[in-house]
Design a protein around this motif. Structure first.
Motif, PDB file in Angstrom:
ATOM      1  N   SER A 118      21.316  18.814  -7.424  1.00 15.49           N
ATOM      2  CA  SER A 118      20.289  19.066  -6.226  1.00 15.49           C
ATOM      3  C   SER A 118      18.917  19.367  -6.702  1.00 15.49           C
ATOM      4  CB  SER A 118      20.813  20.026  -5.425  1.00 15.49           C
ATOM      5  OG  SER A 118      20.014  20.625  -4.479  1.00 15.49           O
ATOM      6  N   VAL A 119      18.816  20.337  -7.635  1.00 16.12           N
ATOM      7  CA  VAL A 119      17.586  20.725  -8.299  1.00 16.12           C
ATOM      8  C   VAL A 119      16.725  19.674  -8.715  1.00 16.12           C
ATOM      9  CG1 VAL A 119      16.737  22.319  -9.805  1.00 16.12           C
ATOM     10  CG2 VAL A 119      18.132  23.330  -8.450  1.00 16.12           C
ATOM     11  N   ASN A 120      17.350  18.977  -9.573  1.00 14.30           N
ATOM     12  CA  ASN A 120      16.775  17.660 -10.321  1.00 14.30           C
ATOM     13  C   ASN A 120      16.214  17.032  -9.327  1.00 14.30           C
ATOM     14  OD1 ASN A 120      17.208  18.787 -13.055  1.00 14.30           O
ATOM     15  ND2 ASN A 120      19.150  17.635 -12.921  1.00 14.30           N
ATOM     16  N   SER A 121      16.798  16.550  -8.269  1.00 16.76           N
ATOM     17  CA  SER A 121      16.495  15.412  -7.499  1.00 16.76           C
ATOM     18  C   SER A 121      15.307  15.895  -6.576  1.00 16.76           C
ATOM     19  CB  SER A 121      17.516  15.030  -6.597  1.00 16.76           C
ATOM     20  OG  SER A 121      18.142  16.046  -5.734  1.00 16.76           O
ATOM     21  N   GLN A 122      15.450  17.299  -6.300  1.00 19.66           N
ATOM     22  CA  GLN A 122      14.181  17.976  -5.638  1.00 19.66           C
ATOM     23  C   GLN A 122      12.888  18.033  -6.421  1.00 19.66           C
ATOM     24  OE1 GLN A 122      15.231  20.881  -2.425  1.00 19.66           O
ATOM     25  NE2 GLN A 122      17.049  21.050  -3.482  1.00 19.66           N
ATOM     26  N   MET A 123      13.046  18.415  -7.608  1.00 16.45           N
ATOM     27  CA  MET A 123      11.979  18.485  -8.466  1.00 16.45           C
ATOM     28  C   MET A 123      11.397  17.071  -8.721  1.00 16.45           C
ATOM     29  SD  MET A 123      13.016  21.572 -11.115  1.00 16.45           S
ATOM     30  CE  MET A 123      11.593  21.298 -12.076  1.00 16.45           C
ATOM     31  N   ASP A 124      12.269  16.052  -8.924  1.00 15.24           N
ATOM     32  CA  ASP A 124      11.868  14.752  -9.073  1.00 15.24           C
ATOM     33  C   ASP A 124      11.044  14.214  -8.274  1.00 15.24           C
ATOM     34  OD1 ASP A 124      12.999  14.837 -11.709  1.00 15.24           O
ATOM     35  OD2 ASP A 124      14.709  13.539 -11.229  1.00 15.24           O
ATOM     36  N   HIS A 140       5.770  12.920  -5.560  1.00 15.58           N
ATOM     37  CA  HIS A 140       4.992  12.967  -4.471  1.00 15.58           C
ATOM     38  C   HIS A 140       3.558  13.476  -4.867  1.00 15.58           C
ATOM     39  CE1 HIS A 140       3.630  13.362  -0.310  1.00 15.58           C
ATOM     40  NE2 HIS A 140       3.271  14.526  -0.502  1.00 15.58           N
ATOM     41  N   ILE A 141       3.521  14.423  -5.558  1.00 18.59           N
ATOM     42  CA  ILE A 141       2.090  14.948  -6.088  1.00 18.59           C
ATOM     43  C   ILE A 141       1.479  13.768  -7.026  1.00 18.59           C
ATOM     44  CG2 ILE A 141       1.095  16.567  -7.741  1.00 18.59           C
ATOM     45  CD1 ILE A 141       3.221  18.629  -6.995  1.00 18.59           C
ATOM     46  N   LEU A 142       2.134  13.134  -7.809  1.00 19.66           N
ATOM     47  CA  LEU A 142       1.417  12.109  -8.571  1.00 19.66           C
ATOM     48  C   LEU A 142       1.047  11.006  -7.752  1.00 19.66           C
ATOM     49  CD1 LEU A 142       3.851  11.972 -11.823  1.00 19.66           C
ATOM     50  CD2 LEU A 142       1.589  13.105 -11.633  1.00 19.66           C
ATOM     51  N   GLN A 143       2.029  10.679  -6.785  1.00 19.23           N
ATOM     52  CA  GLN A 143       1.507   9.477  -5.997  1.00 19.23           C
ATOM     53  C   GLN A 143       0.098   9.867  -5.184  1.00 19.23           C
ATOM     54  OE1 GLN A 143       4.910   8.313  -3.526  1.00 19.23           O
ATOM     55  NE2 GLN A 143       6.087   7.377  -5.214  1.00 19.23           N
ATOM     56  N   SER A 144       0.159  11.162  -4.638  1.00 17.24           N
ATOM     57  CA  SER A 144      -1.099  11.380  -3.686  1.00 17.24           C
ATOM     58  C   SER A 144      -2.302  11.531  -4.694  1.00 17.24           C
ATOM     59  CB  SER A 144      -0.810  12.892  -3.192  1.00 17.24           C
ATOM     60  OG  SER A 144      -0.409  14.108  -4.053  1.00 17.24           O
ATOM     61  N   ALA A 170      10.289  27.186  -5.405  1.00 14.77           N
ATOM     62  CA  ALA A 170      11.186  28.291  -5.050  1.00 14.77           C
ATOM     63  C   ALA A 170      12.405  27.731  -4.263  1.00 14.77           C
ATOM     64  CB  ALA A 170      10.553  29.534  -4.750  1.00 14.77           C
ATOM     65  N   PRO A 171      12.271  27.017  -2.871  1.00 13.55           N
ATOM     66  CA  PRO A 171      13.161  26.780  -2.323  1.00 13.55           C
ATOM     67  C   PRO A 171      14.283  25.629  -2.510  1.00 13.55           C
ATOM     68  CG  PRO A 171      11.047  26.320  -1.003  1.00 13.55           C
ATOM     69  CD  PRO A 171      10.754  26.439  -2.399  1.00 13.55           C
ATOM     70  N   PHE A 172      13.882  24.998  -3.930  1.00 14.45           N
ATOM     71  CA  PHE A 172      14.697  24.094  -4.502  1.00 14.45           C
ATOM     72  C   PHE A 172      16.179  24.947  -5.009  1.00 14.45           C
ATOM     73  CE2 PHE A 172      11.077  21.232  -5.750  1.00 14.45           C
ATOM     74  CZ  PHE A 172      10.828  21.069  -4.336  1.00 14.45           C
ATOM     75  N   PHE A 173      15.796  26.347  -5.501  1.00 19.12           N
ATOM     76  CA  PHE A 173      16.610  27.232  -6.162  1.00 19.12           C
ATOM     77  C   PHE A 173      17.567  28.192  -5.174  1.00 19.12           C
ATOM     78  CE2 PHE A 173      13.226  25.690  -9.224  1.00 19.12           C
ATOM     79  CZ  PHE A 173      14.106  25.304 -10.179  1.00 19.12           C
TER      80      PHE A 173
END
Length: 595
Positions: free
Chosen positions: A57-63, A68-72, A202-205
Motif C-alpha cells: 500500500s505504501v509503495n503504490s501510493q508513493m509511486d 503525479h508530481i513528475l507529470q505535473s 503522512a496519510p500513506f502511513f
C-alpha cells in the motif's frame, strides 16, 4: 537422610495423588509450550502477511504521488521562458529571474501546496529559487544535500533532511531532483529541485490495520525518512525509539524488544525509492488468540486440579485396600506365621494373580524351609559318620607301619620304601583340613607316587621333575598333579609294559603358572584330542551343573575342580602326537603363598 526417611513415610495414596497431579501438570505444560509455539508461528505468519499488505500500500501510493508530481512538472519545465533562461549561458537579467521564480510559485499554488521550496539550477552555476525575496546567489543554498549533486539523466529522490535556506529553515523535507533537457537539441541543461514536506506522504502511513500502537516508518540507510513521531523525522535511527534494535533483513520479520515492549518488526524494500518500509506492531496486539488460549489453559488447570483432588483419593482407595491386606499377610509371614494366606479383596484380575502368586511363593518357601531343616539334620548325621570314619585310616596307617617295621627287620628295603611312599600318598590324599596346597607339596606327593610306580616297573620306567625351586611356594589346590600322572601311567606306560618316561616341568605365562606333564606313550589321534578338549571346554562352561563323566575320571575331575576354584580361564588342556606321546598343560594363577 532425613528427607529420604520422610519420603518413605508418605502413604501410597498420597504418592498416587501427587503422581496424577504431576502427570496432569506436565501434560498441561507441554500443551502450553506447543500452543505458544503454534500460535507464535501463526502470529508471525499473520504479521508477515500484514507487513506485505502495508508495504504494498505504501509503495503504490508513493509511486503514484511521485509520478503525479513528475507529470505535473513536465509542463513547467517545457515553458519557453524557463528553457530560454537555461540556455542563456550565464546571461540573464533580474527580470527574467523574477519571471522564473513567479512561474514556479504559480505552479506550486495551483498544483502542490505541500512544496515549500523549488529551485532551478543551470549547468553554468546559476540558481533561481521560488518565491518573492529570493537570493539569486549560490551561497545560502550550498549546504543543502542536493546542491553538490551533479545533474543526472534520471530523477533522484533524496531522503528526508532538514532545510537550512532563508525562505524555509528547520523543516523536514524530501527532495526531488528532476533533470531538464533542451526542447531543441535534447541536451541536459540543468535540474529542478523540489522540496516536499512530509505532510503529503503522512496519510500513506496511517494504516488502520496496524492499530493505534503500531507504527509504519520509512528508513533509508539508517536514516529516518518518515516516522509517525515528527521529532524523529530526518534523524538517524539511533536517535529514535528503535535505538539499539537490530532490524531484520529485508523480506523478514522478527520479534524484538522496543523500549521495553515486545514487538514484531518487519522490513520491506520500496521499489521506487529503494528505501525500507519498516512496520512495528506490539506483540500483544497480534496475540489476542494466544492470550485467549492461555486463559482457557489456566481454567483447564484449575478444573483438573479440582477433579484430581476429589476423584484420585477415591479411586486410589479401591487399589490401596487389597495392597494393604497383602502387606498385612506379608508381615505375618515375616514374623514366622507360615500358615498365613492372602484372600482376594478385589475383582481385578491383576490383584487375583498377585494374591495367587504370593500364596504360591509362601507355600514354596515353606516347602524349602522344611527341606532345609531336613538337610541340616542329614548334614549332622553325615558329620557324625565322617568323624566315625576318621578312626578307620588309623588302622591302615598302623598296618603300614607294621609292614615297614617287619620289612626293616627282615632286610627287605623295597617293601619298606613301598610302605613309606604308600603311607605318604594316602596321608596326603585323605588330609581334609585345607583345600589349598603348594607346588612343593604337590611335587612331594607326586614323587611318592612315582616311587611306587618305579617299584612296579623297576627296569624301563623313567620319570623326571624339572620344576625350579622358585615356583615351590606357588599356591594351588590339592591333588592336581598325581591324578594326571596316574592317567599317563594308565594310558601311556602300562600298555608298553612300563617302557616309557613321564616328565614334569613348569613355567610362567601371562601371570599364570603352567605345569606341563608329558609322556612318550602311543599318543592319540587328532579327532580323539579334539573330542577330549571339547568335553573339557563344555565342562568349563557348565562345571557347576555338569556331572563328572566316567570315561576320563582323572582329567575331568581335576579340570572341574580347577574351573570351579579359579574360573573358566584355568584348567587343563591336552595335546598329543600320534605314536610319539601326549602333553597335558595345567594352568593356575601364579600366586605365592601369603601374597
Amino acid at each position: 537422610m532425613k528427607i529420604a526417611l520422610r519420603m518413605n513415610m508418605i502413604s501410597m495414596k498420597t504418592w498416587m495423588t501427587a503422581t496424577f497431579l504431576a502427570v496432569a501438570l506436565l501434560s498441561i505444560l507441554l500443551l502450553t509450550v506447543v500452543t505458544n509455539h503454534t500460535y507464535g508461528e501463526e502470529i508471525k505468519k499473520n504479521f508477515f502477511g500484514l507487513s506485505n499488505e502495508v508495504a504494498a500500500s505504501v509503495n503504490s501510493q508513493m509511486d503514484l504521488y511521485f509520478s503525479h508530481i513528475l507529470q505535473s512538472t513536465n509542463s513547467l519545465i517545457r515553458q519557453d521562458n524557463l528553457q530560454t533562461w537555461l540556455s542563456a549561458k550565464g546571461q540573464s537579467s533580474a527580470t527574467e529571474d523574477d519571471n522564473i521564480s513567479l512561474l514556479m510559485q504559480r505552479y506550486v499554488a495551483f498544483n502542490h501546496p505541500e512544496i515549500i521550496g523549488m529551485f532551478l539550477l543551470s549547468n553554468d552555476g546559476r540558481i533561481v529559487p521560488m518565491g518573492a525575496g529570493f537570493q539569486p546567489t549560490l551561497e545560502p543554498y550550498s549546504h543543502e544535500p542536493w546542491f553538490l549533486i551533479p545533474p543526472a539523466e534520471k530523477v533522484t529522490i533524496l531522503p528526508t533532511h532538514i532545510t537550512n535556506y532563508p525562505q524555509q529553515t528547520g523543516i523536514p523535507v524530501i527532495s526531488l531532483i528532476v533533470p531538464i533537457y533542451s526542447i531543441e537539441n535534447v541536451e541536459l541543461q540543468g535540474k529542478l529541485v523540489i522540496d516536499l514536506t512530509l505532510s503529503a506522504i503522512a496519510p500513506f502511513f496511517n494504516v488502520q490495520a496496524v492499530g493505534q500502537a503500531g507504527e509504519v516508518m520509512l528508513i533509508a540507510n539508517d536514516h529516518v525518512v518518515f516516522h509517525p513521531v515528527k521529532k524523529f523525522q530526518g534523524v538517524d535511527v539511533s536517535q529514535t525509539d528503535l535505538a539499539g534494535v537490530t532490524l531484520p533483513k529485508r523480506g523478514q520479520a522478527e520479534v524484538a524488544q522496543v523500549q521495553g515492549v515486545k514487538s514484531l518488526i518487519s522490513v520491506k524494500q520500496s521499489v521506487s525509492t529503494g528505501w525500507d518500509v519498516v512496520l512495528r506492531v506490539p506483540y500483544d496486539q497480534m496475540s489476542g488468540g494466544l492470550q485467549a488460549a492461555q486463559k482457557q489453559i489456566l481454567v483447564i488447570v484449575i478444573a483438573l486440579i479440582g477433579i484430581i483432588g476429589i476423584l484420585v483419593p477415591i479411586l486410589t482407595g479401591l487399589f490401596i485396600r487389597p495392597v494393604l491386606h497383602l502387606k498385612h499377610v506379608m508381615q505375618q509371614v515375616a514374623l514366622g506365621n507360615w500358615e498365613g494366606r492372602s484372600q482376594t479383596k478385589s475383582g481385578l484380575p491383576e490383584f487375583r494373580q498377585l494374591n495367587y502368586s504370593f500364596n504360591s511363593m509362601v507355600e514354596q518357601l515353606n516347602t524349602l524351609r522344611l527341606q532345609e531343616m531336613n538337610l541340616r539334620l542329614s548334614q549332622k548325621e553325615a558329620l557324625i559318620k565322617a568323624l566315625q570314619n576318621q578312626i578307620n585310616p588309623h588302622f591302615l596307617y598302623n598296618s603300614l607301619d607294621i609292614i615297614k617295621s617287619i620289612a626293616y627287620l627282615e632286610g627287605v628295603p623295597q617293601v619298606e620304601a613301598m610302605a613309606v611312599h604308600l603311607a605318604n600318598v594316602y596321608r596326603y590324599t585323605t588330609k581334609a583340613e585345607t583345600l589349598n596346597s603348594t607346588v612343593k607339596e604337590e611335587l612331594a606327593n607326586l614323587a611318592d607316587y612315582l616311587a611306587i610306580i618305579h617299584v612296579r616297573f623297576p627296569k624301563h620306567f623313567q620319570s623326571r621333575i624339572y620344576v625350579h625351586e622358585k615356583y615351590y611356594d606357588c599356591e594351588m589346590i590339592r591333588l592336581v598333579l598325581q591324578p594326571i600322572v596316574e592317567n599317563a601311567v594308565k594310558y601311556a606306560i602300562e600298555p608298553k609294559g612300563g617302557r616309557g618316561m613321564i616328565a614334569v616341568s613348569a613355567y610362567v605365562e601371562n601371570k599364570d603358572l603352567v605345569i606341563e606333564i608329558a609322556d612318550n606313550g602311543s599318543g592319540m589321534s587328532d579327532p580323539k584330542v579334539k573330542e577330549l578338549n571339547g568335553k573339557l571346554m563344555d565342562l568349563s562352561q557348565n562345571a557347576a551343573q555338569e556331572t563328572i563323566p566316567h570315561g576320563s575320571l582323572g582329567l575331568a575331575n581335576v579340570h572341574a575342580r580347577l574351573v570351579l576354584h579359579y574360573g573358566e580361564s584355568y584348567g587343563i588342556k591336552v595335546h598329543s602326537f600320534p605314536e610319539r606321546g601326549t602333553i597335558v598343560w595345567v594352568r593356575v594363577p601364579f600366586q605365592r603363598t601369603g601374597s
